[in-house]
Design a protein around this motif. Structure first.
Motif, mmCIF file in Angstrom:
data_model
loop_
_atom_site.group_PDB
_atom_site.id
_atom_site.type_symbol
_atom_site.label_atom_id
_atom_site.label_comp_id
_atom_site.label_asym_id
_atom_site.label_seq_id
_atom_site.Cartn_x
_atom_site.Cartn_y
_atom_site.Cartn_z
ATOM 1 N N MET A 28 13.964 -0.463 -0.345
ATOM 2 C CA MET A 28 12.670 0.124 -0.033
ATOM 3 C C MET A 28 12.680 1.324 0.976
ATOM 4 S SD MET A 28 9.302 -2.275 -0.507
ATOM 5 C CE MET A 28 9.349 -2.508 1.078
ATOM 6 N N TYR B 23 9.530 -4.340 -7.003
ATOM 7 C CA TYR B 23 9.277 -3.573 -5.768
ATOM 8 C C TYR B 23 8.463 -2.460 -5.965
ATOM 9 C CZ TYR B 23 12.174 -7.440 -4.131
ATOM 10 O OH TYR B 23 12.678 -8.655 -3.826
ATOM 11 N N ASP B 24 8.113 -2.061 -7.240
ATOM 12 C CA ASP B 24 7.228 -0.805 -7.227
ATOM 13 C C ASP B 24 6.183 -1.241 -8.439
ATOM 14 O OD1 ASP B 24 8.255 2.568 -8.084
ATOM 15 O OD2 ASP B 24 6.556 1.709 -7.115
ATOM 16 N N ASP B 25 5.234 -1.959 -8.044
ATOM 17 C CA ASP B 25 4.055 -2.388 -8.931
ATOM 18 C C ASP B 25 3.116 -1.350 -9.195
ATOM 19 O OD1 ASP B 25 3.405 -3.312 -6.028
ATOM 20 O OD2 ASP B 25 1.463 -3.114 -6.916
ATOM 21 N N ALA C 263 11.349 2.629 -4.258
ATOM 22 C CA ALA C 263 12.110 1.554 -4.588
ATOM 23 C C ALA C 263 13.237 1.657 -5.413
ATOM 24 C CB ALA C 263 11.276 0.224 -5.184
ATOM 25 N N ILE D 259 1.174 -9.348 -2.965
ATOM 26 C CA ILE D 259 2.600 -9.226 -3.727
ATOM 27 C C ILE D 259 2.951 -10.399 -4.436
ATOM 28 C CG2 ILE D 259 5.051 -8.735 -3.461
ATOM 29 C CD1 ILE D 259 4.321 -6.658 -1.121
ATOM 30 N N PHE E 49 2.056 -1.962 0.993
ATOM 31 C CA PHE E 49 2.722 -2.803 2.210
ATOM 32 C C PHE E 49 3.969 -2.064 2.610
ATOM 33 C CE2 PHE E 49 4.777 -6.703 3.551
ATOM 34 C CZ PHE E 49 6.114 -6.599 3.176
ATOM 35 N N ASN E 50 4.640 -1.260 2.019
ATOM 36 C CA ASN E 50 5.797 -0.335 2.796
ATOM 37 C C ASN E 50 5.188 0.606 3.557
ATOM 38 O OD1 ASN E 50 8.208 0.752 3.107
ATOM 39 N ND2 ASN E 50 8.298 1.944 1.232
ATOM 40 N N THR F 295 2.627 -2.906 -3.337
ATOM 41 C CA THR F 295 4.159 -2.532 -2.674
ATOM 42 C C THR F 295 4.094 -1.467 -1.869
ATOM 43 O OG1 THR F 295 5.073 -4.211 -4.317
ATOM 44 C CG2 THR F 295 6.559 -3.018 -2.893
ATOM 45 N N TYR G 254 6.107 -9.601 -9.599
ATOM 46 C CA TYR G 254 6.901 -10.075 -8.648
ATOM 47 C C TYR G 254 6.952 -11.587 -8.987
ATOM 48 C CZ TYR G 254 8.507 -10.998 -4.068
ATOM 49 O OH TYR G 254 9.527 -11.379 -2.898
ATOM 50 N N PHE H 272 1.293 -8.832 1.696
ATOM 51 C CA PHE H 272 2.577 -9.601 1.359
ATOM 52 C C PHE H 272 1.935 -10.800 0.239
ATOM 53 C CE2 PHE H 272 6.574 -11.178 0.239
ATOM 54 C CZ PHE H 272 6.580 -12.483 0.428
ATOM 55 N N HIS I 204 6.318 5.970 -1.493
ATOM 56 C CA HIS I 204 7.060 4.831 -1.633
ATOM 57 C C HIS I 204 8.295 5.015 -2.588
ATOM 58 C CE1 HIS I 204 7.794 0.519 -2.290
ATOM 59 N NE2 HIS I 204 7.524 0.769 -3.491
#
Ligand code: AVJ
Length: 320
Positions: free
Chosen positions: A251, A205-207, A240, A52, A215-216, A212, A58, A49, A238
Motif C-alpha cells: 500500500m 486492498y483497494d475496495d 495498492a 475493512i 485507512f491508508n 482502504t 476483504y 480496519f 491511495h
C-alpha cells in the motif's frame, strides 16, 4: 473491581511518541519514503480496519474465522493449553472462538500497544467468559516480550495475517523471539494469508467503497495530530499493488503534485516530487513450504496446517 482482569504496562508512557519520531525521521528522509504500518492504528484507523474486515472484497477475516471453527477445537485437543497469549488485543471474534474451544479454567494474556483496546476487550471477555482470567499486557510485541508467569502449557496466537506486515528479516527475528518464549509443551498458532491470483489480492486492498483508501490516508492524520504536520490528504492518492518478486501487497500514498510538508514535532521538512510514492505497508502472502521453512529457521516444526475450503488463508500450529 473485576478481580479476573489485571493490566500490566511494560511500555513507558512516552514510548509511543519517541517511536513515532524515530520511524518518521528515518522513514521520510530516505528514498523511497516508507512508514511502518503500526502507525495506522489510532482510534480512527482501528475503526476503519474493523470496517475493512467486513468488506466483501476483504476475504482474510472471514476465511480465518471459518478455519478456526475446526482448528480451535483441534488445537485445544492437541495442546491441552491452560494459557492463551494473543499478540493483538483480542477484541475480535477469533479470540472468542479460541477461548470457547480451550475451555476453563483458562488464563488469557492479550498483548497490544493500546491500553484502551486492552481494557475494553478484557472487560468484555471476562464478562462473557466466566472461568477466564485476563492478564492484559501493554507492550509492543516487536520489542522484547516478557510474559507473566502463567499456567502451562500455553499457546501463543498471532492471527489475522499480521505476520505479513513484517519484512523477511524482521519476520525471522520475530519468529525466533516467539520460539524463545515457548516451553517444551507450548505451541504457536499462526494465521497467514496465502499467495493467489493478483486480481483478488489487489481488490482486497483497494475496495470500491474507498474504506482502504481512507485507512491508508489516515496515517497522514496521525502525523498531523502527533507531530503538528501539515499534510493535506487530498494531495495524495491511495495505491495498492502486487509485488510478484517479493510476493507481497504494497500500500502506498502517491503525491498528486509537488508537496512540501512541515513536521515541527520532529523538526523536519519533507518534499515529495509529483508522482512520488510513500510506502505505508507491505502485506506478504505465503505458501505452505515457505512457512514451514521460516518456522524451521526459527527452531519450530510445522505440526498442523489448516486452510479454508477456498485455500485462501491458512492457520498453522507450530511446536518447538
Ligand atoms: C491487519 C495487517 C493483517 O495486512 O491485510 C487490511 C491490514 N491493510 N487492509 C492486512 C490491512 C489493508 C491487514 N493486517
Amino acid at each position: 473491581p473485576n478481580s479476573r482482569f489485571t493490566l500490566t504496562r511494560t511500555l513507558p508512557i512516552d514510548a509511543t511518541a519517541a517511536a513515532l519520531a524515530t520511524d518518521v525521521t528515518q522513514g521520510l528522509t530516505r528514498f523511497p519514503k516508507t512508514l511502518p504500518p503500526k502507525w495506522f492504528y489510532d482510534a480512527r484507523g482501528s475503526e476503519l480496519f474493523e470496517q475493512i474486515t467486513e468488506l466483501p472484497v476483504y476475504y482474510p477475516t472471514r476465511a480465518e474465522a471459518r478455519i478456526l471453527q475446526d482448528a480451535a477445537p483441534e488445537t485445544a485437543r492437541l495442546t491441552g493449553a491452560r494459557t492463551l497469549v494473543e499478540l493483538g488485543s483480542g477484541s475480535s471474534s477469533k479470540t472468542r472462538l479460541l477461548l470457547t474451544a480451550l475451555g476453563t479454567p483458562l488464563t488469557y494474556v492479550p498483548v497490544d500497544v493500546s491500553e484502551s483496546a486492552l481494557t475494553e476487550a478484557g472487560h468484555a471477555l471476562t464478562a462473557e467468559h466466566p472461568g477466564v482470567t485476563v492478564h492484559a499486557l501493554v507492550a509492543d510485541f516487536q520489542q522484547r516480550l516478557r510474559l507473566p508467569e502463567c499456567p502451562e502449557p500455553k499457546i501463543l496466537a498471532f492471527l489475522g495475517g499480521t505476520l505479513g506486515n513484517l519484512l523477511p528479516a524482521e519476520r525471522h527475528r520475530f519468529l525466533a523471539a516467539l520460539r524463545a518464549l515457548l516451553g517444551p509443551d507450548d505451541a504457536l498458532l499462526l494465521g497467514t494469508d496465502l499467495v493467489k491470483d493478483p486480481a483478488t489480492l489487489v481488490a482486497a486492498y483497494d475496495d470500491p467503497e474507498g474504506v482502504t483508501a481512507a485507512f491508508n490516508k489516515n496515517v497522514l492524520h496521525v502525523l498531523n495530530r502527533e507531530l503538528g504536520a501539515d499534510f493535506d490528504p487530498d494531495d495524495f492518492t491511495h495505491v495498492a499493488a502486487w509485488d510478484s518478486e517479493n510476493e507481497w501487497i504494497e500500500m502506498r500514498l502517491r503525491a498528486r503534485r509537488a508537496v512540501a510538508a512541515k513536521l515541527p514535532g520532529v523538526d523536519l521538512s519533507v518534499d515529495f516530487q509529483p508522482g512520488e510514492e510513500l510506502r505505508t505497508e507491505v502485506s506478504a502472502k505465503f505458501r505452505r513450504q515457505g512457512i514451514r521453512a521460516e518456522l524451521a529457521a526459527a527452531g519450530m516444526r510445522l505440526h498442523r496446517w489448516w486452510t479454508d475450503p477456498g485455500h485462501r488463508f491458512a492457520v498453522s500450529l507450530a511446536v518447538p
